[in-house]
Design a protein around this motif. Structure first.
Motif, PDB file in Angstrom:
ATOM      1  N   LEU A 477      41.235-105.213 -29.677  1.00  0.00           N
ATOM      2  CA  LEU A 477      41.878-106.179 -30.574  1.00  0.00           C
ATOM      3  C   LEU A 477      40.891-107.201 -31.137  1.00  0.00           C
ATOM      4  O   LEU A 477      41.172-107.836 -32.154  1.00  0.00           O
ATOM      5  CB  LEU A 477      42.989-106.918 -29.831  1.00  0.00           C
ATOM      6  N   ALA A 478      39.757-107.376 -30.472  1.00  0.00           N
ATOM      7  CA  ALA A 478      38.848-108.459 -30.862  1.00  0.00           C
ATOM      8  C   ALA A 478      37.405-108.003 -31.060  1.00  0.00           C
ATOM      9  O   ALA A 478      36.861-108.059 -32.177  1.00  0.00           O
ATOM     10  CB  ALA A 478      38.900-109.573 -29.812  1.00  0.00           C
ATOM     11  N   ASN A 479      36.770-107.541 -30.005  1.00  0.00           N
ATOM     12  CA  ASN A 479      35.335-107.244 -30.054  1.00  0.00           C
ATOM     13  C   ASN A 479      35.011-106.021 -30.901  1.00  0.00           C
ATOM     14  O   ASN A 479      34.021-106.002 -31.644  1.00  0.00           O
ATOM     15  CB  ASN A 479      34.807-107.057 -28.627  1.00  0.00           C
ATOM     16  N   LEU A 480      35.824-104.977 -30.779  1.00  0.00           N
ATOM     17  CA  LEU A 480      35.569-103.752 -31.537  1.00  0.00           C
ATOM     18  C   LEU A 480      35.542-104.002 -33.043  1.00  0.00           C
ATOM     19  O   LEU A 480      34.551-103.652 -33.710  1.00  0.00           O
ATOM     20  CB  LEU A 480      36.611-102.683 -31.171  1.00  0.00           C
ATOM     21  N   PRO A 481      36.582-104.595 -33.629  1.00  0.00           N
ATOM     22  CA  PRO A 481      36.508-104.841 -35.081  1.00  0.00           C
ATOM     23  C   PRO A 481      35.418-105.819 -35.474  1.00  0.00           C
ATOM     24  O   PRO A 481      34.798-105.667 -36.534  1.00  0.00           O
ATOM     25  CB  PRO A 481      37.908-105.383 -35.411  1.00  0.00           C
ATOM     26  N   SER A 482      35.163-106.816 -34.627  1.00  0.00           N
ATOM     27  CA  SER A 482      34.118-107.784 -34.942  1.00  0.00           C
ATOM     28  C   SER A 482      32.754-107.123 -35.035  1.00  0.00           C
ATOM     29  O   SER A 482      31.984-107.366 -35.971  1.00  0.00           O
ATOM     30  CB  SER A 482      34.095-108.893 -33.879  1.00  0.00           C
ATOM     31  N   LEU A 487      30.776-109.215 -37.888  1.00  0.00           N
ATOM     32  CA  LEU A 487      31.205-110.609 -37.976  1.00  0.00           C
ATOM     33  C   LEU A 487      30.398-111.423 -36.983  1.00  0.00           C
ATOM     34  O   LEU A 487      30.311-111.082 -35.810  1.00  0.00           O
ATOM     35  CB  LEU A 487      32.700-110.743 -37.664  1.00  0.00           C
ATOM     36  N   GLN A 488      29.850-112.508 -37.432  1.00  0.00           N
ATOM     37  CA  GLN A 488      28.965-113.311 -36.596  1.00  0.00           C
ATOM     38  C   GLN A 488      29.763-114.284 -35.721  1.00  0.00           C
ATOM     39  O   GLN A 488      30.637-115.003 -36.208  1.00  0.00           O
ATOM     40  CB  GLN A 488      27.984-114.092 -37.469  1.00  0.00           C
ATOM     41  N   LYS A 489      29.460-114.283 -34.422  1.00  0.00           N
ATOM     42  CA  LYS A 489      30.019-115.247 -33.464  1.00  0.00           C
ATOM     43  C   LYS A 489      31.539-115.191 -33.378  1.00  0.00           C
ATOM     44  O   LYS A 489      32.214-116.187 -33.160  1.00  0.00           O
ATOM     45  CB  LYS A 489      29.575-116.675 -33.816  1.00  0.00           C
ATOM     46  N   ARG A 490      32.104-114.004 -33.517  1.00  0.00           N
ATOM     47  CA  ARG A 490      33.548-113.807 -33.385  1.00  0.00           C
ATOM     48  C   ARG A 490      33.808-112.623 -32.455  1.00  0.00           C
ATOM     49  O   ARG A 490      32.944-111.800 -32.207  1.00  0.00           O
ATOM     50  CB  ARG A 490      34.202-113.507 -34.741  1.00  0.00           C
ATOM     51  N   LYS A 494      32.009-116.258 -25.550  1.00  0.00           N
ATOM     52  CA  LYS A 494      30.592-116.365 -25.234  1.00  0.00           C
ATOM     53  C   LYS A 494      30.102-117.738 -25.691  1.00  0.00           C
ATOM     54  O   LYS A 494      30.487-118.214 -26.756  1.00  0.00           O
ATOM     55  CB  LYS A 494      29.827-115.255 -25.968  1.00  0.00           C
ATOM     56  N   VAL A 495      29.283-118.364 -24.880  1.00  0.00           N
ATOM     57  CA  VAL A 495      28.742-119.670 -25.249  1.00  0.00           C
ATOM     58  C   VAL A 495      27.976-119.541 -26.566  1.00  0.00           C
ATOM     59  O   VAL A 495      27.137-118.647 -26.739  1.00  0.00           O
ATOM     60  CB  VAL A 495      27.827-120.214 -24.135  1.00  0.00           C
ATOM     61  N   GLY A 496      28.285-120.428 -27.498  1.00  0.00           N
ATOM     62  CA  GLY A 496      27.667-120.390 -28.820  1.00  0.00           C
ATOM     63  C   GLY A 496      28.535-119.746 -29.875  1.00  0.00           C
ATOM     64  O   GLY A 496      28.292-119.928 -31.075  1.00  0.00           O
TER      65      GLY A 496
END
Length: 559
Positions: A477-482, A487-490, A494-496
């Protein structure tokens, strides 16, 4: 003495900078943290400063202006709607509640795009509006995205440039091939959009005028996007009788243009094609093993939603919708279309036939108030009310409403939905707008996927049917599409990274929307943060609108 002084100074610096003792803008405490990478969750706290995740761990000794007790509930990165269509709904209401209440923090616009526009296409957009009315105050895609951000929106937004938009800008809506000079003009539009922040190029090859584009044209435009690190995404040329060929076309474009590719709303449409899904999955996995970055997204329902015009050959729309409407008033053509609607066509995608007829076509929305009474009825029911055949009724409704008429076609099998939902390379997209249960949005029926697609992943398919673990569902739902879209920093806690964060009760998350009563919010989502700002608090929208235009990898600051 000097050494002692240095030790004391060093100690002061270390403890003074100890993140676990600092003050934060927001601390989320006592959460079960799912970082988005698919690993095991762990108990912890998250510190947020401004729009950024500043610390993850034990913050028991730290303080914050805003404290949130997660109470052991799931804390995860905000979800990404890999295939959203909130381009107009966010103009009407920037809160995007039907998605925000499911944990969606970023909307991806694809298939077509809201720019670039020339004088003619700008007029068409202005005059073709339905219930949602707005002034078209932009010309380029980047200008539209900036307009939406400035207006105020709760979710982040990102967009592809539609190959059809570039085509219509240069060629109009006729079924013709571009000359070399015209193709160069289309390439220039792609370059400009990429530098404005587009994610890549996207198309919907089932619909005119996009369907008029040949593979070589799509490769040429994809090559331009590839130079900027972009992606090619596609509602493929066929999801039914020529599904295999359509997948091969997408893989060919990916290979020839050296570009990642995304299959939108992966499906095998029509009962006679359901068996093809296994071989499609194997073909995509073979392409991935060969080094091609091919992925897909899906919605978790057995019905799709599009226009009634998908019951007719694309050639009927050569020259645009106005020409189609004229042709549907010609008695000779109408007679031909009755036959066409009941033909298992090979050279075009007949969704009416694929659905199995009028009983499986649900009417969702009309532009004309006089026809809105038919919303929520099947085409068969309306045909009976009017005393005309389903085929005649379909043509009459398009002519009378002067639109393609929104409908749902029941085309897919639940067995295939279950096969697809846990595939590691498949993310999720609603293929719908984001709505609020009030006002203009209630004039039409939405597809329930607008209100339930993401909650359904977490509730029905993960918790109830146990098709995958919760951590894997969150990754998809989140990391795969990012990652797929760069997509940067999405997409990851994660810190940052930007503080797009959701807190939900995994035991209670549930979709409520149905085809009979679609305008019902999902439940179980507690808090949602977008860029560090809380937009959903204790299940209620805060009216905050911190959403941003998220740029693609080719964005140039001075554009």
């Amino acid at each position: 003495m000097r050494l002692s002084f240095l030790f004391i100074a060093f100690t002061a610096i270390v403890f003074g900078c100890n993140p676990s003792k600092q003050e934060y803008d927001t601390i989320i405490r006592n959460g079960m943290i799912y970082d988005g990478n698919g690993g095991e969750p762990y108990k912890g706290d998250i510190g947020i400063n401004a729009d950024t995740i500043a610390f993850i761990g034990d913050l028991s000794k730290a303080s914050a202006k805003n404290e949130v007790d997660a109470k052991g509930n799931a804390v995860a990165p905000g979800f990404i709607n890999m295939m959203g269509h909130s381009e107009e709904s966010l103009i009407q209401d920037g809160r995007g509640q039907s998605d925000i209440r499911q944990g969606v923090t970023t909307e991806i616009f694809c298939e077509s795009s809201m720019g670039p526009l020339n004088a003619k296409t700008k007029k068409q957009v202005q005059e073709g509006q339905g219930d949602i009315k707005y002034k078209v105050e932009w010309n380029t895609l980047g200008e539209y995205m900036n307009f939406l951000e400035k207006k105020g929106i709760s979710p982040n937004i990102a967009s592809f440039i539609g190959t059809d938009v570039a085509r219509v800008y240069v060629l109009g809506e006729d079924n013709i091939a571009p000359s070399p000079a015209q193709l160069d003009s289309m390439k220039l539009l792609v370059r400009q959009a990429m530098e404005e922040g587009a994610l890549g190029v996207s198309d919907a090859l089932i619909y005119p005028p996009a369907t008029f584009a040949k593979t070589d044209e799509l490769i040429a435009l994809s090559k331009e996007a590839s130079k900027y690190g972009g992606t090619y995404s596609s509602h493929m040329r066929s999801e039914g009788n020529k599904l295999w060929e359509a997948v091969e076309e997408l893989i060919t474009i990916s290979k020839e243009a050296n570009i990642p590719a995304e299959i939108h709303h992966l499906k095998a449409a029509g009962k006679d094609n359901w068996f093809k899904m296994d071989s499609v999955i194997k073909r995509v996995e073979r392409a991935r093993k060969e080094g091609l970055d091919v992925a897909a997204d899906m919605y978790t329902y057995v019905a799709g939603a599009t226009g009634m015009t998908s019951a007719f050959p694309p050639t009927l729309q050569d020259g645009g919708f106005g020409k189609l409407r004229e042709r549907l008033m010609d008695p000779k053509i109408r007679k031909e279309m009755v036959k066409a609607m009941n033909t298992d066509a090979i050279d075009w995608e007949n969704l009416y036939y694929g659905a199995g007829g009028a009983e499986h076509v649900l009417l969702l929305g009309f532009k004309q108030d006089s026809l809105k009474k038919f919303t929520g009825k099947t085409l068969a029911e309306v045909a009976k009310i009017r005393g005309t055949s389903p085929e005649e009724t379909a043509m009459d409704l398009i002519v009378q409403d002067s639109t393609r008429v929104g409908v749902a076609y029941f085309l897919m099998s639940e067995e295939n939905v279950k096969k697809q939902v846990s595939l590691p390379w498949v993310s999720f997209g609603s293929d719908e707008a984001s709505y609020t249960t009030e006002g203009v949005f209630l004039k039409s029926n939405a597809h329930p996927r607008a209100y339930g697609n993401f909650a359904r992943v977490l509730g029905k398919y993960t918790r109830d049917e146990k098709l995958m673990s919760l951590q894997e569902a969150i990754r998809k739902l989140a990391n795969l599409p990012s990652k797929h879209l760069k997509l940067q920093k999405r997409g990851e806690l994660k810190v940052g990274n930007y503080a797009d964060i959701v807190i939900f009760d995994s035991a209670k998350v549930k979709d409520n929307a149905t085809f009979d009563k679609p305008h019902q919010y999902s439940e179980g989502m507690i808090d949602v943060f977008v860029n560090g700002v809380v937009v959903l608090k204790d299940g209620e929208h805060t009216d905050a609108r911190p959403g941003r235009f998220v740029k693609g990898p080719g964005y140039k600051m001075n554009n």
